[in-house]
Design an enzyme around this catalytic site. Structure first.
Site, PDB file in Angstrom:
ATOM      1  N   ASP A  33       0.940  -1.195  -0.069  1.00  0.00           N
ATOM      2  CA  ASP A  33      -0.001   0.001  -0.104  1.00  0.00           C
ATOM      3  C   ASP A  33       1.029   1.152  -0.096  1.00  0.00           C
ATOM      4  OD1 ASP A  33      -3.123   0.648   0.945  1.00  0.00           O
ATOM      5  OD2 ASP A  33      -1.794   2.159   1.017  1.00  0.00           O
ATOM      6  N   ASN A  90     -12.768  -3.402   2.578  1.00  0.00           N
ATOM      7  CA  ASN A  90     -13.703  -2.136   2.864  1.00  0.00           C
ATOM      8  C   ASN A  90     -14.719  -2.162   1.804  1.00  0.00           C
ATOM      9  OD1 ASN A  90     -12.389  -0.953   5.055  1.00  0.00           O
ATOM     10  ND2 ASN A  90     -10.835  -0.037   3.733  1.00  0.00           N
ATOM     11  N   GLY A  96     -15.188   2.955   4.018  1.00  0.00           N
ATOM     12  CA  GLY A  96     -13.928   3.725   3.611  1.00  0.00           C
ATOM     13  C   GLY A  96     -13.124   3.218   2.508  1.00  0.00           C
ATOM     14  N   HIS A 103     -10.345  -5.455  -3.354  1.00  0.00           N
ATOM     15  CA  HIS A 103      -9.105  -5.706  -2.798  1.00  0.00           C
ATOM     16  C   HIS A 103      -9.175  -5.933  -1.149  1.00  0.00           C
ATOM     17  CE1 HIS A 103      -9.905  -1.232  -2.430  1.00  0.00           C
ATOM     18  NE2 HIS A 103      -9.160  -1.287  -1.135  1.00  0.00           N
TER      19      HIS A 103
HETATM   20  P1  5GP Z   1      -9.677   1.298   0.284  1.00  0.00           P
HETATM   21  O1  5GP Z   1      -9.814   2.644   1.072  1.00  0.00           O
HETATM   22  O2  5GP Z   1     -10.197   1.540  -1.047  1.00  0.00           O
HETATM   23  O3  5GP Z   1     -10.022   0.124   1.298  1.00  0.00           O
HETATM   24  O4  5GP Z   1      -8.192   1.180  -0.061  1.00  0.00           O
HETATM   25  C1  5GP Z   1      -7.588   1.692  -1.222  1.00  0.00           C
HETATM   26  C2  5GP Z   1      -5.964   1.709  -0.784  1.00  0.00           C
HETATM   27  O5  5GP Z   1      -5.297   1.742  -1.739  1.00  0.00           O
HETATM   28  C3  5GP Z   1      -5.660   2.794   0.265  1.00  0.00           C
HETATM   29  O6  5GP Z   1      -5.137   1.983   1.397  1.00  0.00           O
HETATM   30  C4  5GP Z   1      -4.528   3.627  -0.674  1.00  0.00           C
HETATM   31  O7  5GP Z   1      -3.519   3.790   0.396  1.00  0.00           O
HETATM   32  C5  5GP Z   1      -4.248   2.576  -1.450  1.00  0.00           C
HETATM   33  N1  5GP Z   1      -3.643   3.218  -2.695  1.00  0.00           N
HETATM   34  C6  5GP Z   1      -4.175   4.332  -3.270  1.00  0.00           C
HETATM   35  N2  5GP Z   1      -3.536   4.719  -4.479  1.00  0.00           N
HETATM   36  C7  5GP Z   1      -2.475   3.818  -4.521  1.00  0.00           C
HETATM   37  C8  5GP Z   1      -1.383   3.606  -5.584  1.00  0.00           C
HETATM   38  O8  5GP Z   1      -1.290   4.479  -6.344  1.00  0.00           O
HETATM   39  N3  5GP Z   1      -0.539   2.792  -5.174  1.00  0.00           N
HETATM   40  C9  5GP Z   1      -0.667   1.951  -4.055  1.00  0.00           C
HETATM   41  N4  5GP Z   1       0.406   1.061  -3.985  1.00  0.00           N
HETATM   42  N5  5GP Z   1      -1.619   1.895  -3.191  1.00  0.00           N
HETATM   43  C10 5GP Z   1      -2.615   2.888  -3.460  1.00  0.00           C
END
Ligand code: 5GP
Ligand code: ZN
Length: 117
Positions: A33, A90, A96, A103
């Protein structure tokens, strides 16, 4: 089919956007992440574009199973099993979710509270 026009994680699957990958196979890709919430914070995604957990159907049973099994295998490879770790999916904005390609977060290397925030 990847949704490379609009989806950030599809673009990570194709390599169009660079991520620090820790595992990839025919069905899933796992990478660190970009904004880690624990000493180990890995995202495991199917190559197939599925927006959320809520979009899964019976046809996705194999993919959903693989997502879980790979998450456990990756956690073991990262030596998280003995202390324990958390796997989070999530689902939707109120939970969130910010990237709408399903994922699993693997979080480890610290203690976690319950209930989650
Ligand atoms: P969500 O909030 O949808 O459950 O998780 C999305 C996750 O993707 C977040 O923890 C965020 O930090 C991560 N994320 C967002 N953009 C990128 C990216 O460009 N590269 C990586 N490696 N992680 C990302
Ligand atoms: Zn996608």
């Amino acid at each position: 089919m990847p949704n490379t026009d609009r989806c950030l994680f599809c673009r990570i699957v194709t390599g169009e956007i660079v991520a620090k990958k820790v595992h990839e196979d025919d069905e899933v890709v796992a990478f660190n992440d970009i904004n880690p919430q624990a000493p180990t914070h890995v995202l495991v995604i199917p190559r197939k574009h599925i927006p959320t957990l809520d979009d899964l159907t019976t046809a996705d049973t194999s993919i959903a199973g693989t997502l879980m099994v790979r998450s456990a295998q990756i956690a073991r490879n990262l030596h998280l099993s003995s202390d324990g770790y958390r796997v989070v999916i999530n689902t939707g904005e109120a939970a969130g979710q910010t990237v709408f390609h399903i994922h699993a977060h693997i979080l480890g290397g610290r203690n976690f509270g319950w209930p989650p925030g």
